[in-house]
Design a protein around this motif. Structure first.
Motif, PDB file in Angstrom:
ATOM      1  N   HIS A 265      -2.279  -4.667   0.885  1.00  0.00           N
ATOM      2  CA  HIS A 265      -3.655  -5.154   0.984  1.00  0.00           C
ATOM      3  C   HIS A 265      -4.402  -4.672  -0.247  1.00  0.00           C
ATOM      4  O   HIS A 265      -4.818  -3.512  -0.296  1.00  0.00           O
ATOM      5  CB  HIS A 265      -4.339  -4.621   2.222  1.00  0.00           C
ATOM      6  N   PHE A 266      -4.506  -5.530  -1.261  1.00  0.00           N
ATOM      7  CA  PHE A 266      -5.125  -5.203  -2.545  1.00  0.00           C
ATOM      8  C   PHE A 266      -6.575  -4.752  -2.339  1.00  0.00           C
ATOM      9  O   PHE A 266      -7.291  -5.339  -1.537  1.00  0.00           O
ATOM     10  CB  PHE A 266      -5.086  -6.440  -3.436  1.00  0.00           C
TER      11      PHE A 266
ATOM     12  N   GLY B 176      -3.850   2.289   1.548  1.00  0.00           N
ATOM     13  CA  GLY B 176      -3.144   3.534   1.816  1.00  0.00           C
ATOM     14  C   GLY B 176      -4.086   4.725   1.752  1.00  0.00           C
ATOM     15  O   GLY B 176      -4.901   4.845   0.835  1.00  0.00           O
TER      16      GLY B 176
ATOM     17  N   THR C 187       6.524   0.074  -5.269  1.00  0.00           N
ATOM     18  CA  THR C 187       6.807  -1.130  -6.049  1.00  0.00           C
ATOM     19  C   THR C 187       8.254  -1.569  -5.855  1.00  0.00           C
ATOM     20  O   THR C 187       8.544  -2.758  -5.658  1.00  0.00           O
ATOM     21  CB  THR C 187       6.537  -0.874  -7.542  1.00  0.00           C
TER      22      THR C 187
ATOM     23  N   HIS D 216      -3.410   3.686  -6.478  1.00  0.00           N
ATOM     24  CA  HIS D 216      -2.967   2.845  -5.367  1.00  0.00           C
ATOM     25  C   HIS D 216      -2.792   1.393  -5.764  1.00  0.00           C
ATOM     26  O   HIS D 216      -2.068   0.649  -5.082  1.00  0.00           O
ATOM     27  CB  HIS D 216      -3.940   2.977  -4.191  1.00  0.00           C
ATOM     28  N   VAL D 217      -3.414   0.978  -6.843  1.00  0.00           N
ATOM     29  CA  VAL D 217      -3.270  -0.409  -7.285  1.00  0.00           C
ATOM     30  C   VAL D 217      -1.952  -0.633  -8.028  1.00  0.00           C
ATOM     31  O   VAL D 217      -1.567  -1.779  -8.295  1.00  0.00           O
ATOM     32  CB  VAL D 217      -4.467  -0.812  -8.168  1.00  0.00           C
TER      33      VAL D 217
ATOM     34  N   GLY E  94      -5.524  -1.587  -2.188  1.00  0.00           N
ATOM     35  CA  GLY E  94      -4.779  -0.487  -1.579  1.00  0.00           C
ATOM     36  C   GLY E  94      -5.526   0.174  -0.437  1.00  0.00           C
ATOM     37  O   GLY E  94      -6.529   0.848  -0.654  1.00  0.00           O
TER      38      GLY E  94
ATOM     39  N   PRO F 294       3.518   5.064  -6.395  1.00  0.00           N
ATOM     40  CA  PRO F 294       3.473   3.663  -6.845  1.00  0.00           C
ATOM     41  C   PRO F 294       4.839   3.129  -7.244  1.00  0.00           C
ATOM     42  O   PRO F 294       5.157   1.964  -6.975  1.00  0.00           O
ATOM     43  CB  PRO F 294       2.515   3.706  -8.041  1.00  0.00           C
TER      44      PRO F 294
ATOM     45  N   CYS G 290       3.897   0.971   5.460  1.00  0.00           N
ATOM     46  CA  CYS G 290       4.021   1.251   4.025  1.00  0.00           C
ATOM     47  C   CYS G 290       5.366   1.922   3.760  1.00  0.00           C
ATOM     48  O   CYS G 290       5.820   2.754   4.547  1.00  0.00           O
ATOM     49  CB  CYS G 290       2.902   2.177   3.567  1.00  0.00           C
TER      50      CYS G 290
ATOM     51  N   ASP H 163       0.832  -1.198   0.000  1.00  0.00           N
ATOM     52  CA  ASP H 163       0.000   0.000   0.000  1.00  0.00           C
ATOM     53  C   ASP H 163       0.871   1.255   0.000  1.00  0.00           C
ATOM     54  O   ASP H 163       2.036   1.223   0.421  1.00  0.00           O
ATOM     55  CB  ASP H 163      -0.883   0.017   1.256  1.00  0.00           C
ATOM     56  N   LEU H 164       0.284   2.359  -0.436  1.00  0.00           N
ATOM     57  CA  LEU H 164       1.022   3.623  -0.472  1.00  0.00           C
ATOM     58  C   LEU H 164       1.022   4.290   0.896  1.00  0.00           C
ATOM     59  O   LEU H 164       0.019   4.303   1.603  1.00  0.00           O
ATOM     60  CB  LEU H 164       0.421   4.560  -1.518  1.00  0.00           C
TER      61      LEU H 164
END
Length: 337
Positions: A168-169, A173, A147, A195-196, A171, A143, A138, A124-125
């Motif tokens: 945590h998909f 954040g 990443t 965020h994804v 996101g 991103p 985080c 997450d951001l």
């Protein structure tokens, strides 16, 4: 492909520090250890953990054996290794090399104990707000940087034979409400698209990805973890080995166990995380067995295929190697402000 019984879809927490205490009434496919399962004595605890995992593997194997070992505020091994830096501090101080080093350190220690999955890293951001739900867990607020940090951590971890799990998909954040307590919400589709980003970059069909209890414009009022449009049918085309966050969390309240199990399987998850109480795990296991086999069998087969590929340690606990690893962890932690 051969599949396991329906209750093998469960990836569960339990109470107890020794295998004789673990009697859930069904055979899970995965287990998750928390601090409550680890003897805090730094001299006796690690060997006891190793024995617990080996005994459960002998009883129920092949098992996926997981722990949440991120470092920082989420460190199940804290009693044995002391305080360690969170991903934010590691990234800020050491960049990708630091993240890779810490992923490798955690992987080496977890492998010695017998774990084959780490529910980390957080992708997450970062949000600097003092009331941010995730905070220093985080790494970065863009991103690209998130990443790089999560990808390096994964590379280090998995080089030591321990599977990572992005979370945590799509996101969490920027959210304020802790999904352990309630259901956070993101209303802006453009925010989701940003965020994804780390998940788009790092996920693939064999990557474990944990889906948040998060209401989004895609989820139709449901937690995203229970929505096909937020899991296997996501609009970004991301493929993964999907897992819902713990189904006992507040963000997943308001559904029967049969409804949770059915919605998770329809969404595309291949295992069901139920982590806190034996009663909930048993209720979920019973609920899954009442569902049509056509619904649960594909997920059971996929989860079984994963378990068969995860390493299972059969060698004795190496106390000398463990002590040297703890010393290395403490030395590395002292180098991160």
């Amino acid at each position: 492909m051969q599949h396991a019984p329906a209750h093998r879809l469960l990836w569960t927490g339990f109470n107890g520090l020794d295998a004789a205490e673990v009697q859930p009434g069904f055979q899970p496919g995965g287990i998750v250890l928390f601090a409550r399962n680890l003897d805090p004595d730094p001299a006796a605890g690690p060997a006891r953990c190793h024995a617990l995992i080996q005994d459960l593997q002998a009883r129920w194997g092949p098992l996926a054996v997981a722990v949440d070992q991120e470092g920082g505020p989420v460190s199940r091994l804290r009693a044995w290794v002391g305080p360690t830096p969170a991903l934010r501090a590691i990234w800020t101080h050491g960049g990708a090399d630091g993240c890779r080093r810490w992923g490798g350190l955690w992987g080496r220690g977890l492998h010695m104990l017998g774990f084959n999955v780490d529910f980390a890293p957080v992708a997450d951001l970062y949000d600097p707000a003092p009331d941010a739900a995730l905070g220093s867990r985080c790494a970065a607020d863009t991103p690209e940087a998130a990443t790089a940090a999560a990808g390096a951590f994964l590379a280090g971890l998995e080089a030591e034979g321990v599977r990572g799990c992005l979370k945590h998909f799509p996101g969490l954040g920027g959210t304020r409400l802790d999904s352990h307590v309630g259901l956070p919400e993101v209303t802006d589709p453009a925010r989701l698209d940003v965020h994804v980003g780390p998940f788009q970059a790092l996920a693939h069909p064999d990557r474990l990805v944990m889906v948040a209890h998060l209401r989004t414009p895609l989820s139709g009022g449901l937690p995203g973890s229970l929505s096909f449009r937020c899991v296997a049918g996501n609009p970004w085309g991301i493929q993964a080995r999907w897992l819902p966050d713990d189904l006992e969390m507040g963000g997943a309240d308001g559904f029967t166990w049969e409804d949770k199990a059915r919605r998770c399987l329809e969404a595309g998850h291949e295992a069901l995380l139920v982590c806190q109480t034996p009663a909930a795990a048993e209720a979920c296991a019973e609920a899954v067995t009442r569902l049509p086999e056509t619904l649960w069998a594909p997920a059971a087969a996929r989860f079984r295929a994963l378990r068969l590929r995860l390493p299972r340690r059969a060698d004795p606990f190496e106390a000398t190697a463990w002590k040297a690893w703890v010393d290395e962890i403490r030395e590395a932690a002292a180098q991160v402000p």
